[in-house]
Design an enzyme around this catalytic site. Structure first.
Site, PDB file in Angstrom:
ATOM      1  N   GLY A 179      49.985 -40.149 -68.852  1.00 11.29           N
ATOM      2  CA  GLY A 179      49.297 -40.368 -67.578  1.00 11.29           C
ATOM      3  C   GLY A 179      47.999 -41.142 -67.638  1.00 11.29           C
ATOM      4  O   GLY A 179      47.660 -41.856 -66.700  1.00 11.29           O
ATOM      5  N   GLU A 188      41.473 -38.389 -69.782  1.00  6.83           N
ATOM      6  CA  GLU A 188      42.617 -37.792 -69.078  1.00  6.83           C
ATOM      7  C   GLU A 188      42.755 -38.377 -67.683  1.00  6.83           C
ATOM      8  O   GLU A 188      41.773 -38.827 -67.093  1.00  6.83           O
ATOM      9  CB  GLU A 188      42.403 -36.262 -68.943  1.00  6.83           C
ATOM     10  CG  GLU A 188      43.310 -35.416 -69.811  1.00  6.83           C
ATOM     11  CD  GLU A 188      44.782 -35.455 -69.456  1.00  6.83           C
ATOM     12  OE1 GLU A 188      45.283 -36.462 -68.932  1.00  6.83           O
ATOM     13  OE2 GLU A 188      45.458 -34.449 -69.718  1.00  6.83           O
ATOM     14  N   ASP A 189      43.968 -38.332 -67.153  1.00  6.31           N
ATOM     15  CA  ASP A 189      44.167 -38.717 -65.753  1.00  6.31           C
ATOM     16  C   ASP A 189      43.712 -37.582 -64.823  1.00  6.31           C
ATOM     17  O   ASP A 189      43.014 -37.821 -63.848  1.00  6.31           O
ATOM     18  CB  ASP A 189      45.638 -39.086 -65.490  1.00  6.31           C
ATOM     19  CG  ASP A 189      46.643 -38.046 -65.988  1.00  6.31           C
ATOM     20  OD1 ASP A 189      46.231 -37.020 -66.570  1.00  6.31           O
ATOM     21  OD2 ASP A 189      47.859 -38.263 -65.804  1.00  6.31           O
ATOM     22  N   ASP A 222      44.126 -30.058 -64.353  1.00 11.00           N
ATOM     23  CA  ASP A 222      44.693 -29.163 -63.338  1.00 11.00           C
ATOM     24  C   ASP A 222      44.321 -27.727 -63.727  1.00 11.00           C
ATOM     25  O   ASP A 222      43.218 -27.264 -63.435  1.00 11.00           O
ATOM     26  CB  ASP A 222      46.206 -29.420 -63.295  1.00 11.00           C
ATOM     27  CG  ASP A 222      46.959 -28.624 -62.262  1.00 11.00           C
ATOM     28  OD1 ASP A 222      46.349 -27.817 -61.555  1.00 11.00           O
ATOM     29  OD2 ASP A 222      48.197 -28.798 -62.148  1.00 11.00           O
ATOM     30  N   ARG A 269      54.143 -44.078 -61.536  1.00 10.85           N
ATOM     31  CA  ARG A 269      52.949 -44.408 -62.342  1.00 10.85           C
ATOM     32  C   ARG A 269      52.420 -45.797 -62.026  1.00 10.85           C
ATOM     33  O   ARG A 269      51.237 -46.070 -62.180  1.00 10.85           O
ATOM     34  CB  ARG A 269      53.285 -44.370 -63.844  1.00 10.85           C
ATOM     35  CG  ARG A 269      53.649 -42.997 -64.378  1.00 10.85           C
ATOM     36  CD  ARG A 269      53.658 -43.045 -65.903  1.00 10.85           C
ATOM     37  NE  ARG A 269      54.385 -41.949 -66.508  1.00 10.85           N
ATOM     38  CZ  ARG A 269      53.883 -40.732 -66.736  1.00 10.85           C
ATOM     39  NH1 ARG A 269      52.651 -40.440 -66.373  1.00 10.85           N
ATOM     40  NH2 ARG A 269      54.611 -39.795 -67.302  1.00 10.85           N
TER      41      ARG A 269
HETATM   42  P1  IMP Z   1      46.869 -28.840 -66.944  1.00 11.64           P
HETATM   43  O1  IMP Z   1      47.171 -28.456 -68.361  1.00 11.64           O
HETATM   44  O2  IMP Z   1      47.432 -27.838 -65.967  1.00 11.64           O
HETATM   45  O3  IMP Z   1      45.395 -29.092 -66.695  1.00 11.64           O
HETATM   46  O4  IMP Z   1      47.692 -30.136 -66.643  1.00 11.64           O
HETATM   47  C1  IMP Z   1      47.250 -31.376 -66.945  1.00 11.64           C
HETATM   48  C2  IMP Z   1      48.372 -32.387 -66.962  1.00 11.64           C
HETATM   49  O5  IMP Z   1      49.358 -32.128 -65.961  1.00 11.64           O
HETATM   50  C3  IMP Z   1      47.801 -33.740 -66.647  1.00 11.64           C
HETATM   51  O6  IMP Z   1      47.497 -34.411 -67.827  1.00 11.64           O
HETATM   52  C4  IMP Z   1      48.913 -34.411 -65.888  1.00 11.64           C
HETATM   53  O7  IMP Z   1      49.741 -35.107 -66.800  1.00 11.64           O
HETATM   54  C5  IMP Z   1      49.704 -33.319 -65.258  1.00 11.64           C
HETATM   55  N1  IMP Z   1      49.361 -33.143 -63.824  1.00 11.64           N
HETATM   56  C6  IMP Z   1      48.569 -32.186 -63.271  1.00 11.64           C
HETATM   57  N2  IMP Z   1      48.472 -32.326 -61.947  1.00 11.64           N
HETATM   58  C7  IMP Z   1      49.211 -33.418 -61.642  1.00 11.64           C
HETATM   59  C8  IMP Z   1      49.494 -34.102 -60.388  1.00 11.64           C
HETATM   60  O8  IMP Z   1      49.041 -33.741 -59.283  1.00 11.64           O
HETATM   61  N3  IMP Z   1      50.294 -35.191 -60.481  1.00 11.64           N
HETATM   62  C9  IMP Z   1      50.815 -35.639 -61.659  1.00 11.64           C
HETATM   63  N4  IMP Z   1      50.575 -35.046 -62.838  1.00 11.64           N
HETATM   64  C10 IMP Z   1      49.782 -33.937 -62.829  1.00 11.64           C
HETATM   65 MG    MG Z   2      48.339 -36.066 -68.485  1.00 11.78          MG
END
Ligand code: IMP
Ligand code: MG
Length: 212
Positions: A72, A127-128, A131, A193
């Site tokens: 991402g 990071e993109d 979450d 993407r």
């Molecule tokens: P986390 O471990 O829950 O913080 O997730 C992070 C990863 O989940 C990011 O690097 C994204 O690749 C993916 N992600 C989280 N939210 C979104 C979203 O709204 N759209 C697309 N990818 C997401």
């Molecule tokens: Mg990601």
């Protein structure tokens, strides 16, 4: 595919996989779900430029290494790196993805580790989106083992209401509500993407606020 009238599509066409349908300037349909434009490429670019300038000032006289989190982050990383005015290097790591889900599985696995030696280096993880924060917590713990001189995080987006673990985010492009987004590197089941703008799942669009 540009459509003048969405009503002419059969349900089967709308469910088409691995294709996004641009309905109009404001709407895309991915895997049968409607997304509305949320953050334009102009907004993304000007904020990225600000972060690049900030990093250039903060790391003056150092040569930071940017570590992009695949897949991402590659578009944000490319733009961010070009807005940094000091010497810097780049490397990548890859984590397992969401698959075609919109909710974080909470299960993090590393699919590819960095190649660079980061001991004694100034590291910025790029990071993109953060979450739940579980991916970032995992990445930081893994990189810290190699004893970098410093370890910071730059993320384009932060879903601050979804974050479950306390990770320090040093550079944040936009704090957004807990809504699913696509575009500018972010995908929905690997699709979307390549959209230049960031789009938000339509049913959530009304409540959305993008705050710096
Ligand atoms: P986390 O471990 O829950 O913080 O997730 C992070 C990863 O989940 C990011 O690097 C994204 O690749 C993916 N992600 C989280 N939210 C979104 C979203 O709204 N759209 C697309 N990818 C997401
Ligand atoms: Mg990601």
């Amino acid at each position: 595919m540009t459509l003048s009238n969405l009503d002419t599509l059969s349900p089967a066409q709308i469910r088409m996989e691995a294709t996004f349908l641009v309905h109009d300037e404001q709407t895309v349909i991915i895997r049968g779900e409607r997304f509305r434009k949320y953050l334009t490429s102009e907004t993304l670019n000007s904020r990225t430029l600000e972060i690049g300038q900030q990093i250039s000032a903060d790391y003056e006289g150092k040569k930071p290494i940017l570590i992009g989190v695949l897949n991402g982050a590659f578009i944000f990383l490319a733009d961010l790196m070009r807005s940094i005015q000091i010497d810097c290097e780049v490397d990548f790591l890859k984590l397992s993805s969401y698959g075609a889900q919109k909710i974080s599985s909470g299960e993090v696995k590393e699919l590819k580790h960095i190649d660079a030696t980061i001991t004694g280096r100034h590291v910025i993880v790029v990071e993109d989106i953060v979450d739940t924060g579980l991916s970032m917590e995992f990445i930081l713990a893994k990189l810290a083992v190699d004893k970098p001189a410093s370890l910071k995080v730059a993320t384009l987006l932060h879903k601050f209401e979804a974050t479950k673990v306390d990770v320090q985010l040093d550079y944040v492009g936009f704090r957004i509500k807990n809504h699913f987004v696509v575009g500018y590197g972010l995908d929905y089941g690997q699709v979307g993407r390549n959209l230049a703008d960031i789009y938000i799942l339509e049913e959530q669009h009304g409540e959305a606020t993008g705050v710096k």
